[in-house]
Design an enzyme around this catalytic site. Structure first.
Site, PDB file in Angstrom:
ATOM      1  NE  ARG A 119      -3.850   0.413   1.955  1.00 49.62           N
ATOM      2  CZ  ARG A 119      -5.063   0.384   2.493  1.00 49.62           C
ATOM      3  NH1 ARG A 119      -5.313   1.083   3.584  1.00 49.62           N
ATOM      4  NH2 ARG A 119      -6.026  -0.339   1.959  1.00 49.62           N
ATOM      5  CG  HIS A 146      -8.160  -0.250  -2.893  1.00 50.15           C
ATOM      6  ND1 HIS A 146      -7.369  -1.349  -2.603  1.00 50.15           N
ATOM      7  CD2 HIS A 146      -8.821   0.055  -1.732  1.00 50.15           C
ATOM      8  CE1 HIS A 146      -7.542  -1.673  -1.330  1.00 50.15           C
ATOM      9  NE2 HIS A 146      -8.401  -0.849  -0.786  1.00 50.15           N
ATOM     10  CD  GLN A 149     -12.776  -2.156  -1.190  1.00 43.13           C
ATOM     11  OE1 GLN A 149     -12.040  -2.050  -0.228  1.00 43.13           O
ATOM     12  NE2 GLN A 149     -13.985  -2.681  -1.106  1.00 43.13           N
ATOM     13  CG  ASP A 240     -13.786   5.834  -0.934  1.00 43.83           C
ATOM     14  OD1 ASP A 240     -13.747   5.733   0.308  1.00 43.83           O
ATOM     15  OD2 ASP A 240     -12.756   5.802  -1.646  1.00 43.83           O
ATOM     16  CB  CYS A 280     -14.124   0.758  -0.186  1.00 45.23           C
ATOM     17  SG  CYS A 280     -13.750   2.512   0.026  1.00 45.23           S
ATOM     18  NE  ARG A 308     -10.369  -5.613   0.157  1.00 40.61           N
ATOM     19  CZ  ARG A 308      -9.578  -4.636   0.662  1.00 40.61           C
ATOM     20  NH1 ARG A 308     -10.102  -3.641   1.323  1.00 40.61           N
ATOM     21  NH2 ARG A 308      -8.266  -4.650   0.453  1.00 40.61           N
TER      22      ARG A 308
HETATM   23  N1   CP Z   1     -11.231  -0.634   2.223  1.00 44.88           N
HETATM   24  C1   CP Z   1      -9.974  -0.673   2.711  1.00 44.88           C
HETATM   25  O1   CP Z   1      -9.004  -0.852   1.984  1.00 44.88           O
HETATM   26  O2   CP Z   1      -9.898  -0.516   4.065  1.00 44.88           O
HETATM   27  P1   CP Z   1      -8.537  -0.300   4.892  1.00 44.88           P
HETATM   28  O3   CP Z   1      -7.984   1.043   4.454  1.00 44.88           O
HETATM   29  O4   CP Z   1      -8.947  -0.310   6.322  1.00 44.88           O
HETATM   30  O5   CP Z   1      -7.593  -1.387   4.546  1.00 44.88           O
HETATM   31  N1  NVA Z   2     -10.160   6.307  -1.289  1.00 41.80           N
HETATM   32  C1  NVA Z   2      -9.766   5.913   0.036  1.00 41.80           C
HETATM   33  C2  NVA Z   2      -9.944   4.453   0.206  1.00 41.80           C
HETATM   34  C3  NVA Z   2      -9.556   3.888   1.540  1.00 41.80           C
HETATM   35  C4  NVA Z   2      -9.700   2.408   1.600  1.00 41.80           C
HETATM   36  C5  NVA Z   2      -8.327   6.330   0.289  1.00 41.80           C
HETATM   37  O1  NVA Z   2      -7.499   6.216  -0.641  1.00 41.80           O
HETATM   38  O2  NVA Z   2      -8.030   6.812   1.371  1.00 41.80           O
END
Ligand code: CP
Ligand code: NVA
Length: 321
Positions: A119, A146, A149, A240, A280, A308
């Site tokens: 990430r 993502h 997701q 989101d 999400c 997930r």
């Molecule tokens: N939806 C998602 O990726 O959640 P987290 O940021 O908690 O991993």
């Molecule tokens: N769009 C959000 C998703 C988190 C899972 C972010 O990037 O923070």
């Protein structure tokens, strides 16, 4: 019900990706194999069985430059259930790009682990990891996509509506989650409507790719300004946060622009009566979604979060198994 062995044979015959940085690394066949295996794995896990266990000792580096609940827990638990080990590494541990060059981290990890899930803030860091790592690299969220997701999102839609084409409304920010969701939904033949404020549309290159997928699958991707138009008679309403990780300095300006895009009961009434709501998560209750909607009967967000686990297990079993 698909077995792991059947899924793996089909996977190997369908141009499987070496790395999974973007939905574009999949094709319609490989995407459907991951989803079918995930459905089967979910059923097995719920019955207290596992469809797949790694035969060889397997370790996966889990690099997180940003916080996470769902992604980290589902990866660690999923690897554990399949007999593999996840090594959680935060940015303060490894300081990717400052303490050590990304390419050197990739080369080192490749000597010890069988896969890298990361990430990151910059999608280019994932591309660099993939370029130099001798093992598969998986995107656990970047500024661009993502893709883990999106697998859970489409699995949740299949659980409710099967594989028939649906009308899917994205309401809010044209962000990383929107990008992966739109790409995968378009690849699988759905009609995607995206309503964003001006200046917050999805990336033009991503849109072009999604429209190319839709042209092949019979789906469509429509960009709108009005959330009511997007949600009208939709099967799925997805939103989101308005301020993604890394965009915190834009918070005030974004709050003003996104206010008309809140998913609340009055907006949801425009969708089909059996429509589901996706998020999400994490949610900012009272901002992009109200308590009544997130906690309401149409919310599928908790199933989506559970999925997930099953989709990432299917993906990692196919990529690393
Ligand atoms: N939806 C998602 O990726 O959640 P987290 O940021 O908690 O991993
Ligand atoms: N769009 C959000 C998703 C988190 C899972 C972010 O990037 O923070």
């Amino acid at each position: 019900m698909m077995t792991y062995e059947q899924a793996k044979v089909r996977w190997q015959a369908s141009h499987p990706p070496r790395h999974y940085l973007s939905i574009s690394d999949l094709n319609r066949e490989t995407a459907q194999i991951v989803l079918s295996l995930a459905h089967a794995m979910k059923r097995a896990t719920q019955q207290g069985r596992e469809l797949f266990r790694f035969e060889r000792p397997t370790a996966v580096a889990l690099i997180f430059e940003k916080p996470s609940l769902r992604t980290r827990v589902t990866l660690e638990v999923g690897l554990y259930q399949m007999g593999a080990h996840g090594v959680y590494l935060t940015q303060s541990d490894i300081q990717m790009g400052t303490r050590e060059a990304v390419m050197d981290i990739a080369r080192n990890l490749g000597r010890w682990v069988q896969g890298i899930v990361a990430r990151v803030f910059l999608h280019t860091a994932l591309e660099e990891l993939a370029q130099f790592a001798p093992v598969p690299v998986v995107n656990a969220l970047s500024d661009r996509e993502h893709p883990c997701q999106a697998l859970a999102d489409l699995m949740t839609i299949q659980e409710r509506f099967g594989t028939a084409p649906c009308t899917l409304a994205w309401v809010g920010d044209g962000n990383n989650v929107c990008h992966s969701f739109t790409l995968l939904a378009a690849m699988l033949g759905h009609q995607v409507r995206i309503a964003t404020p001006e200046g917050y549309e999805p990336n033009a290159a991503v849109l072009q790719q999604a429209r190319a997928f839709a042209a092949e699958s019979g789906g469509s991707v429509t960009l709108l300004r009005d959330p009511h138009e997007a949600v009208a008679d939709a099967d799925v309403v997805y939103t989101d946060v308005w301020v993604s990780m890394g965009f915190e300095t834009e918070r005030e300006a974004r709050m003003r622009k996104f206010l008309p895009y809140q998913v609340n009961e009055s907006l949801l009434r425009l969708a089909k009566p059996d429509a589901i709501v996706l998020h999400c998560l994490p949610a900012r209750r009272g901002e992009e979604i109200t308590d009544a909607v997130l906690d309401g009967a149409q919310s599928a967000a908790w199933d989506q979060a559970e999925n997930r686990l099953h989709t990432q297990k299917a993906l990692l079993a196919l990529m690393l198994g």
